[in-house]
Scaffold this motif. Structure first.
Motif, PDB file in Angstrom:
ATOM      1  N   ARG A   1      34.956 -45.337  26.416  1.00  0.00           N
ATOM      2  CA  ARG A   1      33.548 -44.755  27.004  1.00  0.00           C
ATOM      3  C   ARG A   1      33.917 -44.135  28.170  1.00  0.00           C
ATOM      4  O   ARG A   1      32.746 -43.329  28.509  1.00  0.00           O
ATOM      5  N   ILE A   2      34.858 -43.912  28.511  1.00  0.00           N
ATOM      6  CA  ILE A   2      35.394 -43.310  29.858  1.00  0.00           C
ATOM      7  C   ILE A   2      36.539 -42.292  29.552  1.00  0.00           C
ATOM      8  O   ILE A   2      37.193 -41.920  30.976  1.00  0.00           O
ATOM      9  N   ASP A   3      37.067 -42.060  28.561  1.00  0.00           N
ATOM     10  CA  ASP A   3      38.425 -41.301  28.284  1.00  0.00           C
ATOM     11  C   ASP A   3      38.203 -39.777  28.880  1.00  0.00           C
ATOM     12  O   ASP A   3      39.122 -39.249  28.666  1.00  0.00           O
ATOM     13  N   ASP A   4      36.974 -39.477  29.210  1.00  0.00           N
ATOM     14  CA  ASP A   4      36.802 -37.938  29.756  1.00  0.00           C
ATOM     15  C   ASP A   4      37.077 -38.144  31.215  1.00  0.00           C
ATOM     16  O   ASP A   4      37.061 -36.897  31.991  1.00  0.00           O
ATOM     17  N   SER A   5      37.075 -39.200  31.943  1.00  0.00           N
ATOM     18  CA  SER A   5      37.354 -39.446  33.096  1.00  0.00           C
ATOM     19  C   SER A   5      38.669 -40.379  33.597  1.00  0.00           C
ATOM     20  O   SER A   5      38.788 -41.296  33.597  1.00  0.00           O
ATOM     21  N   LYS A   6      39.787 -39.433  33.653  1.00  0.00           N
ATOM     22  CA  LYS A   6      41.107 -40.031  33.632  1.00  0.00           C
ATOM     23  C   LYS A   6      41.327 -40.855  35.099  1.00  0.00           C
ATOM     24  O   LYS A   6      42.032 -41.662  35.267  1.00  0.00           O
ATOM     25  N   SER A   7      40.369 -40.171  36.006  1.00  0.00           N
ATOM     26  CA  SER A   7      40.369 -40.928  37.314  1.00  0.00           C
ATOM     27  C   SER A   7      40.110 -42.399  37.400  1.00  0.00           C
ATOM     28  O   SER A   7      40.528 -43.151  38.519  1.00  0.00           O
ATOM     29  N   ARG A   8      39.388 -42.848  36.410  1.00  0.00           N
ATOM     30  CA  ARG A   8      39.210 -44.427  36.570  1.00  0.00           C
ATOM     31  C   ARG A   8      40.054 -45.219  35.716  1.00  0.00           C
ATOM     32  O   ARG A   8      39.912 -46.207  35.570  1.00  0.00           O
ATOM     33  N   VAL A   9      41.098 -44.649  34.996  1.00  0.00           N
ATOM     34  CA  VAL A   9      42.208 -45.429  34.536  1.00  0.00           C
ATOM     35  C   VAL A   9      43.103 -45.825  35.535  1.00  0.00           C
ATOM     36  O   VAL A   9      43.761 -45.010  36.442  1.00  0.00           O
ATOM     37  N   ALA A  10      43.383 -46.915  35.689  1.00  0.00           N
ATOM     38  CA  ALA A  10      44.138 -47.480  37.094  1.00  0.00           C
ATOM     39  C   ALA A  10      45.609 -47.116  36.732  1.00  0.00           C
ATOM     40  O   ALA A  10      46.056 -47.219  35.438  1.00  0.00           O
ATOM     41  N   PRO A  11      46.359 -46.706  37.991  1.00  0.00           N
ATOM     42  CA  PRO A  11      47.673 -46.210  37.524  1.00  0.00           C
ATOM     43  C   PRO A  11      48.854 -47.363  37.280  1.00  0.00           C
ATOM     44  O   PRO A  11      48.313 -48.477  37.543  1.00  0.00           O
ATOM     45  N   LEU A  12      49.668 -47.179  36.548  1.00  0.00           N
ATOM     46  CA  LEU A  12      50.729 -48.406  36.311  1.00  0.00           C
ATOM     47  C   LEU A  12      51.905 -48.194  37.469  1.00  0.00           C
ATOM     48  O   LEU A  12      52.582 -49.398  37.639  1.00  0.00           O
ATOM     49  N   SER A  13      52.044 -47.296  38.086  1.00  0.00           N
ATOM     50  CA  SER A  13      52.935 -47.150  39.322  1.00  0.00           C
ATOM     51  C   SER A  13      52.118 -46.803  40.516  1.00  0.00           C
ATOM     52  O   SER A  13      51.132 -46.077  40.534  1.00  0.00           O
ATOM     53  N   ARG A  14      52.762 -46.938  41.807  1.00  0.00           N
ATOM     54  CA  ARG A  14      52.145 -46.342  42.891  1.00  0.00           C
ATOM     55  C   ARG A  14      51.881 -44.841  43.027  1.00  0.00           C
ATOM     56  O   ARG A  14      50.715 -44.343  43.684  1.00  0.00           O
ATOM     57  N   ASP A  15      52.703 -44.200  42.660  1.00  0.00           N
ATOM     58  CA  ASP A  15      52.531 -42.548  42.582  1.00  0.00           C
ATOM     59  C   ASP A  15      51.836 -42.162  41.481  1.00  0.00           C
ATOM     60  O   ASP A  15      51.517 -40.992  41.403  1.00  0.00           O
ATOM     61  N   GLY A  16      51.612 -42.850  40.476  1.00  0.00           N
ATOM     62  CA  GLY A  16      50.720 -42.686  39.323  1.00  0.00           C
ATOM     63  C   GLY A  16      51.467 -41.936  38.196  1.00  0.00           C
ATOM     64  O   GLY A  16      50.898 -41.250  37.420  1.00  0.00           O
ATOM     65  N   ARG A  17      52.835 -41.741  38.393  1.00  0.00           N
ATOM     66  CA  ARG A  17      53.545 -40.839  37.673  1.00  0.00           C
ATOM     67  C   ARG A  17      54.850 -41.678  37.091  1.00  0.00           C
ATOM     68  O   ARG A  17      55.784 -41.536  37.443  1.00  0.00           O
ATOM     69  N   PRO A  18      54.306 -42.802  36.117  1.00  0.00           N
ATOM     70  CA  PRO A  18      55.716 -43.689  35.684  1.00  0.00           C
ATOM     71  C   PRO A  18      56.574 -42.993  34.955  1.00  0.00           C
ATOM     72  O   PRO A  18      56.212 -41.887  34.119  1.00  0.00           O
ATOM     73  N   THR A  19      57.975 -43.195  34.900  1.00  0.00           N
ATOM     74  CA  THR A  19      58.699 -42.673  34.122  1.00  0.00           C
ATOM     75  C   THR A  19      59.254 -43.266  32.689  1.00  0.00           C
ATOM     76  O   THR A  19      59.839 -42.729  32.059  1.00  0.00           O
ATOM     77  N   TRP A  20      58.415 -44.528  32.568  1.00  0.00           N
ATOM     78  CA  TRP A  20      58.558 -45.148  31.558  1.00  0.00           C
ATOM     79  C   TRP A  20      57.252 -46.267  31.379  1.00  0.00           C
ATOM     80  O   TRP A  20      56.460 -46.141  32.394  1.00  0.00           O
ATOM     81  N   VAL A  21      56.998 -46.662  29.951  1.00  0.00           N
ATOM     82  CA  VAL A  21      55.777 -47.301  29.831  1.00  0.00           C
ATOM     83  C   VAL A  21      56.290 -48.645  28.996  1.00  0.00           C
ATOM     84  O   VAL A  21      57.044 -48.520  28.108  1.00  0.00           O
ATOM     85  N   PRO A  22      55.543 -49.693  29.061  1.00  0.00           N
ATOM     86  CA  PRO A  22      55.668 -51.023  28.076  1.00  0.00           C
ATOM     87  C   PRO A  22      55.235 -50.631  26.697  1.00  0.00           C
ATOM     88  O   PRO A  22      54.315 -49.963  26.637  1.00  0.00           O
ATOM     89  N   ALA A  23      55.945 -51.027  25.949  1.00  0.00           N
ATOM     90  CA  ALA A  23      55.916 -50.954  24.643  1.00  0.00           C
ATOM     91  C   ALA A  23      56.360 -52.001  23.595  1.00  0.00           C
ATOM     92  O   ALA A  23      57.067 -52.676  24.212  1.00  0.00           O
ATOM     93  N   THR A  24      55.717 -52.092  22.386  1.00  0.00           N
ATOM     94  CA  THR A  24      56.147 -53.141  21.539  1.00  0.00           C
ATOM     95  C   THR A  24      56.200 -52.514  20.061  1.00  0.00           C
ATOM     96  O   THR A  24      55.821 -51.350  19.969  1.00  0.00           O
ATOM     97  N   GLU A  25      56.863 -53.263  19.567  1.00  0.00           N
ATOM     98  CA  GLU A  25      57.134 -52.872  17.808  1.00  0.00           C
ATOM     99  C   GLU A  25      56.689 -53.946  17.031  1.00  0.00           C
ATOM    100  O   GLU A  25      57.408 -55.049  17.339  1.00  0.00           O
ATOM    101  N   ASP A  26      55.868 -53.648  15.978  1.00  0.00           N
ATOM    102  CA  ASP A  26      55.536 -54.934  15.232  1.00  0.00           C
ATOM    103  C   ASP A  26      55.887 -54.348  13.614  1.00  0.00           C
ATOM    104  O   ASP A  26      55.599 -53.431  13.272  1.00  0.00           O
ATOM    105  N   ARG A  27      56.258 -55.185  12.914  1.00  0.00           N
ATOM    106  CA  ARG A  27      56.755 -55.111  11.500  1.00  0.00           C
ATOM    107  C   ARG A  27      55.829 -55.658  10.616  1.00  0.00           C
ATOM    108  O   ARG A  27      55.125 -56.903  10.893  1.00  0.00           O
ATOM    109  N   GLY A  28      55.546 -55.218   9.293  1.00  0.00           N
ATOM    110  CA  GLY A  28      54.654 -55.831   8.631  1.00  0.00           C
ATOM    111  C   GLY A  28      54.302 -55.132   7.016  1.00  0.00           C
ATOM    112  O   GLY A  28      55.418 -54.566   6.739  1.00  0.00           O
ATOM    113  N   GLU A  29      53.494 -55.426   6.721  1.00  0.00           N
ATOM    114  CA  GLU A  29      52.940 -54.950   5.077  1.00  0.00           C
ATOM    115  C   GLU A  29      51.640 -54.804   5.232  1.00  0.00           C
ATOM    116  O   GLU A  29      50.713 -54.825   5.899  1.00  0.00           O
TER     117      GLU A  29
END
Length: 693
Positions: free
Chosen positions: A458-486
């Motif tokens: 609903r708000i992907d036009d407003s990046k300011s409303r996405v809370a940052p993951l790090s204090r400076d708002g510029r993380p050098t990595w992000v959490p991720a997962t990998e799932d396997r299936g069929e």
């Protein structure tokens, strides 16, 4: 301040231990000092939950506690203590997509930190390795006397002494004597420990901030208690059908105020302004938004912002930009083996086995050596264009592979992908062009941030409303997962779909849906969306029809595949031709999991002709009837209504939100099937060529 730390288990472990440390002790320091009075581990969550339900900034409800995972700045010391450092997921296409959202400084996709306990339970414990978090909210209420106080108050004591029962971790009110400890028989009443639970009121704002409810300031109407610097508060509650009939009482001055005032039409004038607090970062930022009352655990308290895609084999030759993130994920000893061009042959094999990536085989010696030199600082990597964040552009590479038998057959020997073509059942051939059994696939997902009050779509036009993951708002990595299936993939005849779609676009009922979407978009999207055309976010009729069929197949497959419907997910490829973008009409039904559950074979077996044919026809037959017909079959938005579905409801089409990519929107059985309805809402059925088969 009370800190916590969460330990995320390996992907194939399924569950992730969660640890907690209070202000009186530090989890890592206490473990190193062998202080075991209170243990850190207090629960467990699945790694995938850290992306979708219990991630950074969310409140995680445990049996007796509520905790909030910290931002990424606090994770590093847990990675540093883990042997081998961080587990890195290598998927250049996803990394490019994350960089398009968060910036080029993001260089890694990391799995959550985890480690098993020492064998036999002896030696140094490693349960401290996990996701750092904190107690939130930090106001607690005694269940015995309803006393209300911060977690740091001396009357509360943390207890967690059972090593294998972390669910028993709790705060207690020491020697609680009940509701009226100073009068009557309560003077001689013997006190006993009573559990303390999180106080349930919070203050949030649309910019993603979250704060404690100011109970002391609220009950004193913005002032302070005249009789005590730190007043004692109590929360009383009565049963009511009119709202939260809760009263906050100051025991020091007998001031009283009800919580109903915080929910009425004039609540905005009575609640405090947002202080710009991000508790997951332990920081405050400037904010000019009014505060909104929110309940702990409310559905709109936290919406994850994630991106995910299928890890498909590469067709083109790998470039320097492709190789750099893969090389960065290599252990130092592997990278050190690339001493010169003559050593590249051995380096390829070693690096490929470590990363499970086929990129090294797709790169020439010149490109590989240039990438190694760039990583070591001997050369600058060439600039690359930012990846497109358009959802359709993300799906196009997957569509091009799944619809080309030569491509998916050629790459079916890859470690994470295998697909074979199946014969199309005779009765489905008028509409279904090809059937592909995807016997092995991998889906990679990354966490970008989160929003509050409104979901990201609903708000992907407003990046300011996405809370940052790090204090400076510029993380050098992000959490991720990998799932396997069929899963299995169905491609539909473009000519048949395009002709049917043209007839739908001429119908008045389609204009009804378009107006409802426009109204819905303007009502719920952020103010910065005023310049966006709602029609650019409105999916084409083919999407509605294929999305509807996908839901019918998920509900039917759950009865014969061995998987629950919530374990099945959809991926819809449905868009019209647009410039150089080719048209698409197909759907992929998959099941993925972080462990072996995603590879049992029950779903891919449904792609065999003798099983697919009855699956589709049974799904269509069930979809033709709904227990809420004719109300359901005649449903469409009218007037100021803005719901985004037609003939669809919980009885016939809706599935779990873990299965649907559009939260049960853009569904209509009328577009797919011949339903007995009024002529003004009737539409041609996409599946009409096979309905009589």
């Amino acid at each position: 301040m009370s800190e916590t730390s969460l330990d995320a288990g390996a992907a194939d472990q399924g569950l992730a231990p969660v640890t907690i440390g209070l202000a009186e002790f530090d989890p890592i320091a206490d473990i190193e000092a062998n202080v075991t009075k209170n243990r850190s581990k207090v629960g467990s969550v699945r790694p995938s939950a850290l992306l979708y339900t219990s991630g950074v900034g969310a409140t995680v409800d445990l049996p007796h506690l509520s905790v909030m995972p910290h931002g990424l700045d606090a994770w590093q010391r847990y990675y540093d203590r883990r042997a081998g450092g961080a587990d890195v997921i290598v998927e250049p296409r996803l990394l490019d997509l994350v960089q398009a959202y968060l910036g080029d400084q993001v260089t890694q996709l990391r799995k959550a930190p985890w480690a098993p306990e020492a064998p036999g339970g002896f030696g140094v414990e490693t349960i401290d390795l996990g996701i750092p978090a904190r107690i939130f909210p930090q106001w607690l209420r005694c269940t015995g006397c309803n006393l209300l106080a911060p977690v740091s108050h001396p009357i509360f004591e943390f207890k967690n002494v059972l090593r294998y029962r972390p669910d028993q971790a709790t705060f207690v009110h020491k020697d609680c004597k009940g509701w009226s400890p100073g009068t009557g028989k309560s003077k001689t009443r013997k006190g006993r420990d009573q559990a303390a639970v999180p106080a349930r009121y919070l203050i949030a704002c649309i910019n993603g901030h979250l704060d404690e409810f100011p109970y002391a300031a609220w009950v004193h109407r913005g002032g302070s208690c005249p009789n005590a610097k730190v007043p004692q508060l109590r929360m009383r509650e009565w049963k009511s059908n009119l709202g939260p009939d809760v009263q906050i009482i100051c025991l020091s001055c007998d001031a009283r105020r009800g919580m109903l005032e915080a929910t009425g039409p004039k609540a905005a004038d009575k609640l405090p302004r947002c202080r710009g607090r991000h508790p997951h970062l332990d920081a405050f930022y400037q904010c000019d938004q009014p505060g909104k009352l929110m309940m702990l655990g409310a559905a709109n308290q936290w919406f994850a912002s994630t991106v995910g895609l299928l890890a498909l084999p590469r067709e083109e030759v790998a470039t320097v930009a492709d190789l750099l993130p893969v090389l960065q994920s290599l252990p130092p000893e592997v990278l050190a083996a690339a001493t010169g061009r003559d050593a590249l042959a051995g380096f390829r094999g070693w690096a490929g086995s470590v990363t499970q990536s086929d990129l090294f085989g797709n790169a020439t010696d010149d490109v590989l050596w240039e990438a190694i030199q760039a990583l070591k600082g001997a050369g600058a990597p060439p600039p690359t264009a930012a990846a497109s964040t358009d959802p359709t552009d993300i799906l196009i590479p997957e569509w091009l592979v799944l619809t080309d038998e030569e491509k998916y057959t050629k790459h079916s020997g890859a470690a994470d992908f295998r697909a074979v073509r199946r014969n199309t059942p005779a009765t489905l051939k008028p509409i279904v062009r090809e059937v592909v059994a995807v016997e092995k696939l991998k889906k990679v997902n990354a966490f970008l941030g989160f929003t509050r009050i409104d979901a990201l779509d609903r708000i992907d036009d407003s990046k300011s409303r996405v809370a940052p993951l790090s204090r400076d708002g510029r993380p050098t990595w992000v959490p991720a997962t990998e799932d396997r299936g069929e899963g299995f993939f169905l491609q539909f005849h473009e000519e048949a779909v395009a002709a049917w779609e043209a007839s739908i676009l001429e119908r008045d009922v389609w204009e009804t849906y378009r107006r409802a979407h426009e109204l819905n978009f303007k009502r719920r999207t952020s103010k910065t969306a005023d310049s966006i055309d709602p029609d650019s976010r409105f999916p084409a009729p083919r999407y509605w029809a294929l999305h509807t069929l996908s839901h019918l197949l998920i509900r039917e497959a759950a009865m014969s595949s061995g998987y629950g419907s919530a374990s099945l997910t959809e991926r819809i490829y449905a868009w019209r031709e647009d410039g150089e973008r080719p048209p698409a009409a197909g759907l992929l039904i998959t099941t993925t999991a972080s462990d072996s559950e995603g590879t049992l074979g029950g779903l891919v077996d449904l792609s065999r002709p003798e099983r697919l044919e009855p699956l589709v026809h049974d799904a269509v037959r069930r979809g033709a009837r709904c227990s809420s017909d004719p109300v359901c079959s005649h449903r469409r938005p009218r007037g100021k209504e803005d719901f985004l579905h037609g003939a669809a409801c919980h009885f016939c089409l809706f599935v779990s939100e873990t299965s649907c990519e559009r939260t049960n929107r853009f569904l209509d059985r009328r577009m797919l099937l011949d339903l007995l309805v009024d002529l003004d809402i009737a539409t041609p059925a996409l599946l009409r060529p096979i309905l009589g088969a």
